[in-house]
Structures are given as C-alpha cells and as structure tokens.
Design a protein around this motif. Structure first.
Motif, short mmCIF file in Angstrom:
data_model
loop_
_atom_site.label_atom_id
_atom_site.label_comp_id
_atom_site.label_asym_id
_atom_site.label_seq_id
_atom_site.Cartn_x
_atom_site.Cartn_y
_atom_site.Cartn_z
N VAL A 1 22.49 44.40 4.03
CA VAL A 1 23.96 44.40 4.00
C VAL A 1 24.39 43.14 3.27
N ARG A 2 25.32 43.31 2.34
CA ARG A 2 25.77 42.17 1.53
C ARG A 2 27.28 42.02 1.64
N ASN A 3 27.72 40.78 1.89
CA ASN A 3 29.16 40.46 1.90
C ASN A 3 29.55 39.69 0.65
N PHE B 1 13.16 27.58 0.97
CA PHE B 1 11.73 27.68 0.65
C PHE B 1 11.52 28.36 -0.71
N ARG B 2 12.21 29.49 -0.91
CA ARG B 2 12.01 30.24 -2.16
C ARG B 2 12.32 29.35 -3.38
N ARG B 3 13.39 28.53 -3.25
CA ARG B 3 13.87 27.77 -4.42
C ARG B 3 13.56 26.28 -4.33
N VAL C 1 26.07 35.57 3.96
CA VAL C 1 26.12 36.12 2.60
C VAL C 1 25.52 37.52 2.58
N ASP C 2 24.32 37.65 3.15
CA ASP C 2 23.66 38.96 3.24
C ASP C 2 22.57 38.88 4.28
N PHE C 3 21.99 40.00 4.64
CA PHE C 3 20.85 40.02 5.57
C PHE C 3 20.12 41.35 5.46
N GLY D 1 21.04 36.65 -4.85
CA GLY D 1 19.67 37.15 -5.01
C GLY D 1 19.55 38.31 -5.97
N SER D 2 18.84 39.34 -5.53
CA SER D 2 18.50 40.45 -6.44
C SER D 2 19.74 41.19 -6.93
N MET D 3 20.80 41.23 -6.08
CA MET D 3 21.99 41.95 -6.53
C MET D 3 22.68 41.20 -7.68
N1 UDP Z 1 15.26 40.22 2.52
C1 UDP Z 1 14.27 40.16 3.48
N2 UDP Z 1 13.04 40.70 3.20
C2 UDP Z 1 12.76 41.29 2.02
C3 UDP Z 1 13.77 41.34 1.03
C4 UDP Z 1 15.01 40.79 1.32
O1 UDP Z 1 14.50 39.66 4.58
O2 UDP Z 1 11.63 41.77 1.83
C5 UDP Z 1 16.59 39.65 2.82
C6 UDP Z 1 16.82 38.35 2.05
O3 UDP Z 1 16.44 37.24 2.83
C7 UDP Z 1 18.31 38.38 1.85
C8 UDP Z 1 18.66 39.87 1.75
O4 UDP Z 1 17.56 40.55 2.37
O5 UDP Z 1 18.98 37.83 2.96
C9 UDP Z 1 18.86 40.37 0.33
O6 UDP Z 1 17.72 40.02 -0.41
P1 UDP Z 1 17.64 40.28 -2.00
O7 UDP Z 1 17.59 41.75 -2.24
O8 UDP Z 1 18.71 39.53 -2.68
O9 UDP Z 1 16.21 39.80 -2.36
P2 UDP Z 1 15.63 38.45 -2.96
O10 UDP Z 1 16.63 37.87 -3.90
O11 UDP Z 1 15.38 37.62 -1.75
O12 UDP Z 1 14.39 38.95 -3.61
#
Ligand code: UDP
Length: 253
Positions: free
Chosen positions: A93-95, A218-220, A174-176, A99-101
């Motif tokens: 869910v995204r508000n 951590f990712r960044r 932001v999203d989850f 990230g990927s969106m």
């Molecule tokens: N997310 C997650 N596990 C996954 C992929 C995404 O918990 O395998 C969560 C991520 O932490 C974020 C949201 O889902 O809060 C949206 O993630 P996004 O699709 O933007 O992926 P990312 O950019 O992390 O690859």
C-alpha cells in the motif's frame, strides 16, 4: 530438552513448530537483506526491535478488530503466532511515491498520491517478486475474487491504522508491505494479516526533517539501522525514552 522442529528459515525470520497445534514460533533474526538478498549484513539488535514493533502493531490491529496471526510475545526475539497458509502475494500500500513505484512511473519520491494505491507482487524470490495484476491472481488461482475484496479491505484498514499511529508520533507512513494468511475454522476460511509489520517492511519518514527511519537506511547506506528503528520504537513508547548507553534495545517493564 528436545530440539524444536524448524519449519522454515527466511531472510529475516525463522519459524519453529509451536507448543500447541496450530501455533508457530516466529524468531526474529538480526540478518538484513536487500535487493533480493544481493546486499546482506547482520545488524545487532534488529531482530529484537522488529519483534517488539511487530507485537505493538499487531496488538493495535487486534484492538480495532483487524484479524491477524499474533498471539503473544514469548521473549525478546520470539513471538507465538497462529499457523496459517500464506497467500503467495506481497500486498503493498502506497500513500506517497517512493522506491520501485517512483522508478517505474518516473514520479519524484515523496509525491503524495491522489489516494492510497494497492499493488500486488507474486511472492517468488527466484523471479524477484514481480508486480502482478488481479488478472494474473485470478487466472493462476492464487486468490479468488472474494479473497481479493477481503485482502483490499484488510490492506486499507491496516493503512489507516498505521498512518494514524505514525502521524501521532511525527512519522509519515510512505508505504508498506503486508502478507496475508488463510486460517480454516470448520467449514470456513478466513483471511488474516500475517508475517510481520516492522520498519523492515514499511517506509517511515520523519514529518519535520524527512529523515528515513526504515530499511532504506540499510538499502541506501544512510547510517545506523538500529538507531533508526530504535527511534521509531522510542517514539511509540515501545522503548524507554533514555535507552541504555550501550545502544542495545531494552524492554519496557
Ligand atoms: N517491501 C517489502 N518486501 C519486499 C518488497 C517491498 O517489505 O520484498 C516493502 C518496502 O519496504 C516498501 C514497500 O514494500 O515499504 C514498497 O517497496 P517497493 O516496491 O518500493 O520496493 P523497493 O524499492 O524496496 O524495491
């Protein structure tokens, strides 16, 4: 003492057979992974924080009548949960865009969306959890139309709850991502929120400063993940205001 039976070992948690039928012990590890496990590290104390935070969020959901798998916390790293059959979907869910969106649609991170947007990814590490539509979900039988209606409703209720709880402590949700499980009660099947709700699976930004308080740290490579998660826990009252100087998380009461 007899060794308990390991059911499954994932990236951040290990599941063991629980003490009673229909229960599972969820053990939170300190392992952190990102980018489909291409980036890995061990973050001292992360498992303890996620165990406490997931307990806090699941208990809150129970209080407002959102069914979930949480039964009780056993110790600093383990919780007892109901055993369920996991629907093979990551429900996102995204508000705000991030990230990927943001990448996929070219929307600047932090842009508020016109309404919450729910996305589904098929849970398959080998495929990198690809985004799928309800057409794929129905055609491949991962969930029925009735299931999808229930999943959408659960996801939006969790979003409203988490957004409000975080807003109250100055944090933007932001999203989850959540996962959904099936439980069988006699002839009936019910869908419940399962897995975990923690900063590993949410994007949480400080409302004033925009500081990231989630796994993007951590990712960044943005600093200490334990400091970020401890800050979330401290604001929510899950940790005392003055954590011990060792920086290790401590349980209140
Ligand atoms: N997310 C997650 N596990 C996954 C992929 C995404 O918990 O395998 C969560 C991520 O932490 C974020 C949201 O889902 O809060 C949206 O993630 P996004 O699709 O933007 O992926 P990312 O950019 O992390 O690859």
């Amino acid at each position: 003492m007899a060794r308990r039976k390991k059911i499954y070992e994932g990236k951040a948690k290990t599941l063991f057979e629980g003490p009673e039928p229909g229960t599972i012990v969820q053990y939170f590890k300190d392992d952190a992974t990102a980018f489909n496990a291409e980036k890995k590290d061990v973050i001292d104390g992360k498992g303890v924080l996620n165990n406490l935070l997931s307990e806090f969020f699941m208990n809150g959901l129970t209080q407002i009548g959102v069914p979930n798998h949480f039964l009780r916390r056993l110790n600093m790293r383990e919780q007892l949960v109901r055993s369920c059959e996991i629907v093979p979907l990551e429900v996102i869910v995204r508000n705000f865009a991030a990230g990927s969106m943001s990448k996929r649609l070219g929307i600047e991170e932090g842009t508020q969306l016109p309404r919450p947007i729910v996305e589904y990814c098929y849970k398959d590490d080998a495929l990198g959890d690809p985004l799928v539509t309800e057409e794929h979900i129905a055609a491949f039988g991962w969930a029925s139309q009735q299931d999808m209606d229930d999943i959408l409703s659960l996801a939006l209720r969790v979003n409203d709850f988490l957004s409000g709880v975080m807003l109250a402590v100055g944090i933007r949700l932001v999203d989850f991502k959540i996962e959904i499980g099936r439980i069988y009660e006699g002839d009936f099947m019910r869908l419940i929120v399962a897995d975990e709700i923690s900063p590993d699976s949410c994007r949480l930004w400080d409302i004033e400063t925009g500081q990231k308080l989630d796994k993007d740290v951590f990712r960044r490579d943005l600093g200490s993940l334990t400091d970020a998660y401890s800050e979330v826990a401290r604001r929510l009252g899950v940790l005392p205001n003055n954590p011990p100087t060792s920086g290790k998380p401590t349980l209140v009461n």
